[in-house]
Design a protein around this motif. Structure first.
Motif, PDB file in Angstrom:
ATOM      1  N   VAL A 458       0.820  -1.214   0.000  1.00  0.00           N
ATOM      2  CA  VAL A 458       0.000   0.000   0.000  1.00  0.00           C
ATOM      3  C   VAL A 458       0.855   1.265   0.000  1.00  0.00           C
ATOM      4  O   VAL A 458       0.633   2.183  -0.785  1.00  0.00           O
ATOM      5  N   TYR A 459       1.851   1.322   0.899  1.00  0.00           N
ATOM      6  CA  TYR A 459       2.624   2.549   1.067  1.00  0.00           C
ATOM      7  C   TYR A 459       3.917   2.573   0.252  1.00  0.00           C
ATOM      8  O   TYR A 459       4.584   3.611   0.195  1.00  0.00           O
ATOM      9  N   GLY A 460       4.257   1.445  -0.340  1.00  0.00           N
ATOM     10  CA  GLY A 460       5.456   1.397  -1.167  1.00  0.00           C
ATOM     11  C   GLY A 460       6.666   0.907  -0.410  1.00  0.00           C
ATOM     12  O   GLY A 460       6.717   0.944   0.825  1.00  0.00           O
ATOM     13  N   PRO A 461       7.692   0.439  -1.147  1.00  0.00           N
ATOM     14  CA  PRO A 461       8.886  -0.145  -0.499  1.00  0.00           C
ATOM     15  C   PRO A 461       9.704   0.860   0.302  1.00  0.00           C
ATOM     16  O   PRO A 461      10.403   0.470   1.234  1.00  0.00           O
ATOM     17  N   GLU A 462       9.610   2.151  -0.040  1.00  0.00           N
ATOM     18  CA  GLU A 462      10.394   3.137   0.715  1.00  0.00           C
ATOM     19  C   GLU A 462       9.911   3.210   2.157  1.00  0.00           C
ATOM     20  O   GLU A 462      10.718   3.198   3.099  1.00  0.00           O
ATOM     21  N   ILE A 463       8.592   3.258   2.343  1.00  0.00           N
ATOM     22  CA  ILE A 463       8.045   3.267   3.697  1.00  0.00           C
ATOM     23  C   ILE A 463       8.319   1.929   4.377  1.00  0.00           C
ATOM     24  O   ILE A 463       8.653   1.870   5.571  1.00  0.00           O
ATOM     25  N   GLY A 464       8.212   0.847   3.594  1.00  0.00           N
ATOM     26  CA  GLY A 464       8.516  -0.472   4.146  1.00  0.00           C
ATOM     27  C   GLY A 464       9.933  -0.540   4.673  1.00  0.00           C
ATOM     28  O   GLY A 464      10.180  -1.071   5.775  1.00  0.00           O
ATOM     29  N   ASP A 465      10.896   0.026   3.933  1.00  0.00           N
ATOM     30  CA  ASP A 465      12.294   0.026   4.385  1.00  0.00           C
ATOM     31  C   ASP A 465      12.454   0.862   5.654  1.00  0.00           C
ATOM     32  O   ASP A 465      13.195   0.474   6.572  1.00  0.00           O
ATOM     33  N   ARG A 466      11.778   1.982   5.703  1.00  0.00           N
ATOM     34  CA  ARG A 466      11.897   2.836   6.895  1.00  0.00           C
ATOM     35  C   ARG A 466      11.317   2.138   8.124  1.00  0.00           C
ATOM     36  O   ARG A 466      11.839   2.300   9.241  1.00  0.00           O
ATOM     37  N   ILE A 467      10.277   1.368   7.916  1.00  0.00           N
ATOM     38  CA  ILE A 467       9.722   0.598   9.037  1.00  0.00           C
ATOM     39  C   ILE A 467      10.717  -0.450   9.506  1.00  0.00           C
ATOM     40  O   ILE A 467      10.935  -0.630  10.719  1.00  0.00           O
ATOM     41  N   LEU A 468      11.341  -1.148   8.562  1.00  0.00           N
ATOM     42  CA  LEU A 468      12.328  -2.174   8.926  1.00  0.00           C
ATOM     43  C   LEU A 468      13.497  -1.562   9.684  1.00  0.00           C
ATOM     44  O   LEU A 468      14.016  -2.158  10.641  1.00  0.00           O
ATOM     45  N   ILE A 469      13.929  -0.370   9.257  1.00  0.00           N
ATOM     46  CA  ILE A 469      15.024   0.310   9.953  1.00  0.00           C
ATOM     47  C   ILE A 469      14.603   0.662  11.380  1.00  0.00           C
ATOM     48  O   ILE A 469      15.378   0.493  12.337  1.00  0.00           O
ATOM     49  N   SER A 470      13.377   1.142  11.520  1.00  0.00           N
ATOM     50  CA  SER A 470      12.868   1.476  12.862  1.00  0.00           C
ATOM     51  C   SER A 470      12.760   0.237  13.735  1.00  0.00           C
ATOM     52  O   SER A 470      13.088   0.266  14.935  1.00  0.00           O
ATOM     53  N   VAL A 471      12.281  -0.851  13.156  1.00  0.00           N
ATOM     54  CA  VAL A 471      12.189  -2.115  13.897  1.00  0.00           C
ATOM     55  C   VAL A 471      13.567  -2.537  14.386  1.00  0.00           C
ATOM     56  O   VAL A 471      13.744  -2.946  15.547  1.00  0.00           O
ATOM     57  N   ALA A 472      14.573  -2.439  13.510  1.00  0.00           N
ATOM     58  CA  ALA A 472      15.935  -2.829  13.885  1.00  0.00           C
ATOM     59  C   ALA A 472      16.447  -1.995  15.058  1.00  0.00           C
ATOM     60  O   ALA A 472      17.061  -2.516  15.999  1.00  0.00           O
ATOM     61  N   LYS A 473      16.188  -0.679  15.024  1.00  0.00           N
ATOM     62  CA  LYS A 473      16.633   0.189  16.114  1.00  0.00           C
ATOM     63  C   LYS A 473      15.947  -0.194  17.420  1.00  0.00           C
ATOM     64  O   LYS A 473      16.580  -0.245  18.480  1.00  0.00           O
ATOM     65  N   ARG A 474      14.644  -0.452  17.360  1.00  0.00           N
ATOM     66  CA  ARG A 474      13.909  -0.814  18.581  1.00  0.00           C
ATOM     67  C   ARG A 474      14.426  -2.128  19.155  1.00  0.00           C
ATOM     68  O   ARG A 474      14.545  -2.278  20.378  1.00  0.00           O
ATOM     69  N   LEU A 475      14.729  -3.072  18.277  1.00  0.00           N
ATOM     70  CA  LEU A 475      15.235  -4.362  18.761  1.00  0.00           C
ATOM     71  C   LEU A 475      16.599  -4.199  19.410  1.00  0.00           C
ATOM     72  O   LEU A 475      16.853  -4.754  20.493  1.00  0.00           O
ATOM     73  N   ARG A 476      17.498  -3.448  18.765  1.00  0.00           N
ATOM     74  CA  ARG A 476      18.843  -3.255  19.327  1.00  0.00           C
ATOM     75  C   ARG A 476      18.774  -2.567  20.684  1.00  0.00           C
ATOM     76  O   ARG A 476      19.547  -2.874  21.597  1.00  0.00           O
ATOM     77  N   ASN A 477      17.866  -1.599  20.813  1.00  0.00           N
ATOM     78  CA  ASN A 477      17.767  -0.837  22.055  1.00  0.00           C
ATOM     79  C   ASN A 477      17.043  -1.592  23.163  1.00  0.00           C
ATOM     80  O   ASN A 477      16.984  -1.113  24.299  1.00  0.00           O
ATOM     81  N   SER A 478      16.498  -2.751  22.826  1.00  0.00           N
ATOM     82  CA  SER A 478      15.701  -3.489  23.804  1.00  0.00           C
ATOM     83  C   SER A 478      16.419  -4.718  24.352  1.00  0.00           C
ATOM     84  O   SER A 478      15.863  -5.417  25.200  1.00  0.00           O
ATOM     85  N   VAL A 479      17.605  -5.008  23.849  1.00  0.00           N
ATOM     86  CA  VAL A 479      18.343  -6.182  24.325  1.00  0.00           C
ATOM     87  C   VAL A 479      19.709  -5.744  24.833  1.00  0.00           C
ATOM     88  O   VAL A 479      20.133  -4.601  24.643  1.00  0.00           O
ATOM     89  N   ARG A 480      20.411  -6.689  25.457  1.00  0.00           N
ATOM     90  CA  ARG A 480      21.737  -6.389  25.982  1.00  0.00           C
ATOM     91  C   ARG A 480      22.770  -6.307  24.857  1.00  0.00           C
ATOM     92  O   ARG A 480      22.543  -6.794  23.756  1.00  0.00           O
ATOM     93  N   GLN A 481      23.902  -5.690  25.171  1.00  0.00           N
ATOM     94  CA  GLN A 481      24.941  -5.513  24.170  1.00  0.00           C
ATOM     95  C   GLN A 481      25.495  -6.847  23.673  1.00  0.00           C
ATOM     96  O   GLN A 481      25.847  -6.997  22.514  1.00  0.00           O
TER      97      GLN A 481
END
Length: 839
Positions: A458-481
């Motif tokens: 619906v929103y196109g691959p550009e928005i899809g990529d930005r969501i994936l990037i946001s997901v990656a940041k949230r995951l990294r910030n939610s677990v230990r180093q």
């Protein structure tokens, strides 16, 4: 006596004079041996110029002075005469014994400056009887012979000097030119014809001029005129031979006018072939240009490892100027990061191999430490002594950064920066091995975004990529180093939690699920998503591979998605059994397809105005001998997952066309059938246009008898619309299924013409109780009608639903109120039956 000596000088040659003197000695003294010799080899030996035995001329000899009476005679200032016991006195002189000599008469021959230059000797078998007159005669003869020998030596020296000069001129490719200006007489040395490439020619001005290039000949002629007229006193010009080449023919003439004592003007000059020197100078200039402009930094040290010279690049890289470094030890550049052992190894290899290459860290003038790729070379002279050390290096800071970046991207996924699948699997294998060795546990979390494909469509691959990037940041910030986070593929992520038990993993998984539920805001756009999570526990007591552990977590993820999207599931025996059952069912489905054990049933679609069946929807059914009837909602997702859906739908297409042809024969040529198409079938490699048209052609069916039914989400990309529009242009009708369940877009209805819209059963089920659904469906039917699109309501099961749909103006209905999907022959009975009764 005087007349006899006069005769000595009248002889034609030195050789005849020496022989005459020897004969005079024999005649006067009756000596057995007479010889005249010159000193050689630093006056340690005598080389005879004449030698007689018993008055006869014999071959010249060379003998050592040491141990002979001649050595004593050499240091005597008068006549040396020994008349007894000579053999006993000089026992090492074997010649005395061989010749049976018992008497010796000798005198040193001197040059005009009184230098010893030779010796004159007479040897006797018996002691000689000498008068004073004899001795004086012997002395006077030695003066004559000494003068002759001195004259010959001087001539020999002059000849040797001339030969040396000639050789020197030849080596230097140089000739001498002397010009008496008043007499106009020119003299050239013998090298000049060689320079003119005509060795047989005479060394003359004519030879010089005629062999010069035309313009250069005129240039030299103008110079000669200027010298003759006194316009110039000096010359320094370069001219070319007319046959000049790359190795010879460029001549440098340099000279000046000198005044002799009598006032005569003489022009003395040299002519030298400077072709090689010129080429060499150009090569040196080029070498210097290369040295100064080389992209690599270059440093040259002397044998004591003191800096002699550096190039421009060296100055730019290090920040030091040449003036600051010349005479210093290169250790001023040391960073201190390499220890003594490193340098000791480097110098050892340099001493053994003559070169060393490696990476080293040095320090710039500003204190910055940088890496360089260094090559050291030892330069030795012809006797093997070290003359220089040459260092060539380049700053590899950028290369190191690129290498680190390449290493990063080799192990990380480029979009999100998370570990990629390969690197994660390697780490997982290592963790499993370490877990067994150290008896530690861990947890693997496998996470998948729900309905991400619909968002992407619906929103196109550009928005899809930005969501994936946001997901990656949230995951990294939610677990230990120390925990590893990986984008496993598409919208799936894997997280390895080290030293974790199941309860810990569940807490982390729940936390991650809540984090990913938070809205994703991009400007004015807000997207909400959920994530399903599967957890697999790493038990140190169980032998398991990384692939199997991932598989277990993926099974748990699938279980969570099916049970409740956005939930968390732990891999257990139930999930494992479900997975094994799914694999078992997949094999059965493959066999059923191969053996054509699937069936196509048809559910009627009733026209509300005529109350009769207008068309059917083809639905695949599977009855297994062991499992019984297997519902479509079980085996259709299975077929999608394992890539069997295309084969199933192709079977349905062919069977539907076959059944349509049979209906034609039964007199129902106006009935059409809808077939469903999956997203996996709309690919360039799977040409739906050719497959569908071929099936229609095989059974000689009009294209309008077939409706291609796709879900709204499938039809969101341009390629699918291109295929659908092509099929519609060929006469087929198009239906959008499940409209309003996804990301509905009315613009699709405006931009892309379709024939049918199908309202999903979930809306019809809640139609009576949900006023919002009533408004939405009513509005949709009105809009579709104005666009010329017919609306089909699915899942109609009650008269109340039917009545409300009629009031809204719905065109077609489909559901259990009329019939479930039936085999073809039962459908024929329904076609032959009266119209459906409803008010």
């Amino acid at each position: 006596m005087i007349l006899t000596f006069s005769h000595f000088f009248n002889l034609p040659s030195s050789e005849s004079r020496y022989e005459y003197a020897a004969q005079m000695l024999h005649k006067r003294f009756a000596a057995k041996v007479c010889l005249i010799g010159k000193f050689s080899d630093n006056d340690t030996r005598v080389k005879t110029v004449v030698h007689t035995l018993n008055g006869e001329i014999v071959d010249n000899i060379v003998y050592d002075l040491e141990g002979t009476p001649c050595k004593d005679a050499r240091y005597s200032h008068s006549v040396c005469m020994i008349d007894s016991c000579i053999q006993q006195k000089y026992q090492d002189d074997e010649a005395l014994r061989i010749l049976n000599v018992d008497g010796y008469l000798g005198i040193t021959l001197r040059a005009l400056d009184h230098r010893f230059i030779g010796i004159m000797v007479c040897l006797f078998e018996q002691s000689p009887k000498m008068t004073e007159e004899d001795v004086e005669w012997f002395r006077e003869l030695s003066h004559l012979v000494g003068a002759e020998l001195n004259h010959n030596l001087e001539i020999a020296q002059q000849d040797a000097l001339l030969n040396h000069l000639t050789k020197g001129e030849r080596i230097a490719k140089l000739c001498s030119w002397s010009w008496n200006i008043k007499a106009d007489q020119h003299w050239f040395s013998y090298e000049m014809p060689r320079l003119m490439l005509k060795p047989e020619a005479s060394p003359s001005l004519h030879t010089l001029l005629e062999n010069l290039d035309g313009d250069d000949r005129k240039k030299l002629e103008r110079l000669i005129v200027q010298v003759r007229e006194g316009v110039t006193e000096k010359a320094d010009i370069t001219v070319s031979h007319r046959y000049r080449n790359t190795i010879r023919g460029l001549l440098h003439i340099m000279g000046q006018v000198e005044l002799l004592e009598d006032g005569e003007r003489v022009f003395n000059a040299t002519i030298q072939d400077v072709t090689y020197i010129t080429v060499l100078n150009k090569q040196l200039e080029l070498t210097n240009v290369v040295f100064e402009n080389a992209s690599e930094a270059i440093m040259i040290c002397d044998a004591n490892n003191k800096i002699m010279m550096v190039n421009n690049t060296f100055e730019k890289v290090t920040g030091y100027t040449a003036r600051e470094l010349i005479g210093k030890d290169p250790k001023v550049l040391s960073s201190g990061l390499q220890d003594k052992a490193f340098y000791s190894m480097m110098w050892d290899e340099l001493a053994k191999q003559g070169n060393w290459k490696g990476e080293i860290y040095n320090r710039r003038k500003n204190g910055q430490i940088y890496p360089e790729e260094l090559t050291l070379t030892v330069v030795k002279n012809e006797v093997g002594e070290i003359q220089n050390f040459v260092a060539i290096f380049r700053d590899i800071s950028e290369w190191k950064r690129n290498e680190a970046q390449l290493t990063f991207y080799a192990n990380h996924e480029p979009l999100t920066g998370l570990l990629n699948r390969r690197s994660f699997m390697d780490s997982l294998e290592s963790t499993i091995s370490e877990s067994r060795a150290k008896h530690t546990s861990g947890s693997l979390i496998f996470l998948g975004l729900d309905r991400f494909k619909e968002v992407n469509d619906v929103y196109g691959p550009e928005i899809g990529d930005r969501i994936l990037i946001s997901v990656a940041k949230r995951l990294r910030n939610s677990v230990r180093q120390q925990d590893l986070v990986c984008r496993y593929g598409g919208d799936e992520f894997a997280i390895l939690i080290s030293n974790s038990q199941v309860d810990d993993a569940l807490i982390v998984a729940s936390k991650l699920s809540q984090k990913l539920r938070q809205p994703y805001v991009f400007g004015e756009l807000t997207v909400e998503l959920t994530a399903s999570v599967g957890v697999a526990q790493l038990d140190e007591t169980v032998m398991i591979s990384a692939a199997n552990l991932i598989r277990n977590a993926a099974h748990a993820l699938t279980s969570a998605k099916k049970a409740n999207p956005g939930s968390v599931a732990i891999h257990n025996q139930v999930i494992q059994s479900a997975y094994l059952n799914k694999i078992h069912l997949k094999q059965k489905l493959k066999s059923a397809l191969k053996e054509r054990k699937l069936n196509v049933y048809y559910q009627p679609i009733v026209h509300l105005d005529t109350k009769r069946i207008a068309k059917f929807e083809a639905l695949v059914r599977w009855f297994d001998d062991e499992e019984g009837m297997i519902p479509p909602n079980v085996f259709i997702p299975l077929a999608e997952e394992f890539g069997l859906i295309q084969s199933i739908n192709q079977f349905v297409l062919e069977q539907t066309c076959h059944d349509l042809a049979w209906l034609d024969k039964q007199g129902f040529g106006n009935v059409s059938i809808s077939i469903n198409r999956s997203v996996n079938e709309f690919k360039a490699s799977n040409n739906q246009i050719d497959l569908i048209l071929k099936a229609l052609s095989t059974h000689q069916l009009a294209p309008g008898r077939l409706t291609v039914e796709v879900t709204e989400s499938i039809a969101t990309n341009s390629y699918t619309w291109d295929v659908l529009e092509t099929l519609r242009g060929k006469g087929l009708t198009i239906a959008l299924d499940d409209f309003c369940t996804g990301f509905s877009s009315l613009s699709n209805l405006i931009e892309h013409q379709v024939d049918f819209l199908k309202i999903d059963k979930s809306f019809v089920d809640s139609l009576m109780a949900d006023k919002t659904k009533q408004v939405m469906i009513s509005g949709l039917i009105q809009i579709a009608s104005k666009l010329g699109i017919s609306v089909i309501a699915e899942g109609v099961e009650t008269n109340e639903q039917l009545q409300m749909l009629r009031e809204f103006g719905c065109h077609y209905v489909q559901g259990y109120l009329f019939s479930s999907a039936k085999p073809l022959k039962e459908c024929l009975m329904m076609l032959n039956a009266p119209e459906f009764e409803f008010s």
